[in-house]
Write an enzyme that holds these catalytic residues in place. Structure first.
Site, PDB file in Angstrom:
ATOM      1  N   ASP A   1      16.055 -24.933   0.198  1.00 17.40           N
ATOM      2  CA  ASP A   1      15.852 -23.835   1.138  1.00 17.40           C
ATOM      3  C   ASP A   1      14.360 -23.717   1.442  1.00 17.40           C
ATOM      4  O   ASP A   1      13.570 -23.324   0.574  1.00 17.40           O
ATOM      5  CB  ASP A   1      16.389 -22.526   0.526  1.00 17.40           C
ATOM      6  CG  ASP A   1      16.375 -21.407   1.553  1.00 17.40           C
ATOM      7  OD1 ASP A   1      15.277 -21.094   2.067  1.00 17.40           O
ATOM      8  OD2 ASP A   1      17.446 -20.872   1.858  1.00 17.40           O
TER       9      ASP A   1
ATOM     10  N   ASP B   1      12.743 -20.176   0.929  1.00 20.09           N
ATOM     11  CA  ASP B   1      12.563 -19.846  -0.492  1.00 20.09           C
ATOM     12  C   ASP B   1      11.422 -20.649  -1.105  1.00 20.09           C
ATOM     13  O   ASP B   1      10.656 -20.135  -1.928  1.00 20.09           O
ATOM     14  CB  ASP B   1      13.857 -20.128  -1.264  1.00 20.09           C
ATOM     15  CG  ASP B   1      14.874 -19.006  -1.099  1.00 20.09           C
ATOM     16  OD1 ASP B   1      14.488 -17.907  -0.654  1.00 20.09           O
ATOM     17  OD2 ASP B   1      16.050 -19.236  -1.416  1.00 20.09           O
TER      18      ASP B   1
ATOM     19  N   THR C   1      30.614 -13.036  11.401  1.00 26.88           N
ATOM     20  CA  THR C   1      30.916 -13.784  12.633  1.00 26.88           C
ATOM     21  C   THR C   1      30.168 -15.127  12.687  1.00 26.88           C
ATOM     22  O   THR C   1      30.499 -15.975  13.516  1.00 26.88           O
ATOM     23  CB  THR C   1      30.477 -12.965  13.861  1.00 26.88           C
ATOM     24  OG1 THR C   1      29.056 -12.764  13.772  1.00 26.88           O
ATOM     25  CG2 THR C   1      31.177 -11.613  13.892  1.00 26.88           C
TER      26      THR C   1
ATOM     27  N   ARG D   1      21.796 -14.689  10.612  1.00 29.41           N
ATOM     28  CA  ARG D   1      23.173 -15.048  10.903  1.00 29.41           C
ATOM     29  C   ARG D   1      24.098 -13.972  10.356  1.00 29.41           C
ATOM     30  O   ARG D   1      24.077 -13.667   9.172  1.00 29.41           O
ATOM     31  CB  ARG D   1      23.498 -16.399  10.259  1.00 29.41           C
ATOM     32  CG  ARG D   1      24.807 -16.884  10.816  1.00 29.41           C
ATOM     33  CD  ARG D   1      25.138 -18.332  10.729  1.00 29.41           C
ATOM     34  NE  ARG D   1      24.372 -19.216   9.917  1.00 29.41           N
ATOM     35  CZ  ARG D   1      24.945 -20.228   9.279  1.00 29.41           C
ATOM     36  NH1 ARG D   1      26.243 -20.403   9.314  1.00 29.41           N
ATOM     37  NH2 ARG D   1      24.214 -21.062   8.594  1.00 29.41           N
TER      38      ARG D   1
HETATM   39  N1  URA Z   1      17.735 -24.287   5.878  1.00 25.98           N
HETATM   40  C1  URA Z   1      17.018 -24.714   4.812  1.00 25.98           C
HETATM   41  O1  URA Z   1      16.031 -24.099   4.454  1.00 25.98           O
HETATM   42  N2  URA Z   1      17.400 -25.836   4.178  1.00 25.98           N
HETATM   43  C2  URA Z   1      18.477 -26.547   4.555  1.00 25.98           C
HETATM   44  O2  URA Z   1      18.783 -27.568   3.937  1.00 25.98           O
HETATM   45  C3  URA Z   1      19.218 -26.074   5.655  1.00 25.98           C
HETATM   46  C4  URA Z   1      18.828 -24.940   6.294  1.00 25.98           C
END
Ligand code: URA
Length: 210
Positions: free
Chosen positions: A201, A204, A109, A105
């Site tokens: 995430d 991660d 923008t 992303r």
């Molecule tokens: N991407 C992720 O890894 N976790 C989220 O909560 C939203 C997007």
């Protein structure tokens, strides 16, 4: 079914999802559980796959059996978190092909920009299953499927572990022809586009990059 999204509520999927959500779950366990849940989701998502008859011989007589054509399937992880579901899917359909879509992303923008796109040949005869653990804003999923549609696969399904109402609405509006399979529809997105309660995430947690 919740509108466009089918919730995969098998107890084994829900059990593993709960373990994945826990903040104390280690990277090693997270990766293993995501692969396991991918296997179980693949089982549900391929439930109505086309089959063909084949004549075979058992040790006793000839019969007509049924086979799926695994080579017609293409799994398409959205990089990078989608990779976390891939091994589970491949363990159920080892002959499937794999395509990759890389998007990031643009921080200014907020538009999804493609940096990688590689599909197998013969896409017009293939059924595509797009993999991404989290359907949050839906922007990258919408962009990925838009790009995939240019390759004209025979069908497309979208699989995510955790979704939310905002992501489902955005995705369904853009791609009403693409069914969503998810293990959970969570409450909402926060101001940083994370799903609540979610699992954090996913990328991660899979790759240990936090
Ligand atoms: N991407 C992720 O890894 N976790 C989220 O909560 C939203 C997007």
């Amino acid at each position: 079914m919740t509108g466009h999204a089918q919730v995969l509520d098998h107890p084994l999927i829900q059990h593993k999802l709960t373990l994945l959500r826990r903040k104390e779950t280690s990277t090693t366990s997270f990766r293993r559980l995501l692969t396991e849940v991918g296997t179980l989701m693949a089982y549900e998502v391929t439930r109505d796959m086309p089959m063909h008859d084949v004549e075979i011989e058992t040790p006793l007589e000839t019969m007509t059996g049924r086979l799926i054509d695994g080579k017609k399937l293409v799994f398409v992880p959205i990089l990078r978190a989608g990779m976390g579901l891939l091994d589970g899917f491949l363990s159920v359909v080892p002959g499937a092909r794999v395509g990759h879509i890389g998007l990031y992303r643009d921080p200014k923008t907020l538009v999804a920009v493609e940096y990688y796109f590689k599909m197998p040949s013969g896409m017009r005869e293939r059924d595509a299953i797009v993999l991404d653990p989290m359907l949050a804003t839906g922007h990258s999923a919408v962009a990925a499927v838009e790009r995939l549609k240019e390759a004209r696969p025979r069908s497309i399904r979208f699989v995510c572990l955790v979704s939310c109402p905002e992501g489902i609405a955005t995705f369904s509006q853009a791609h009403p022809d693409v069914p969503i399979y998810t293990a959970a529809i969570d409450r909402e997105l926060n101001d940083h586009a994370y799903i609540l309660p979610g699992l954090g995430d996913a990328g991660d947690r899979i790759f240990g990059t936090k």
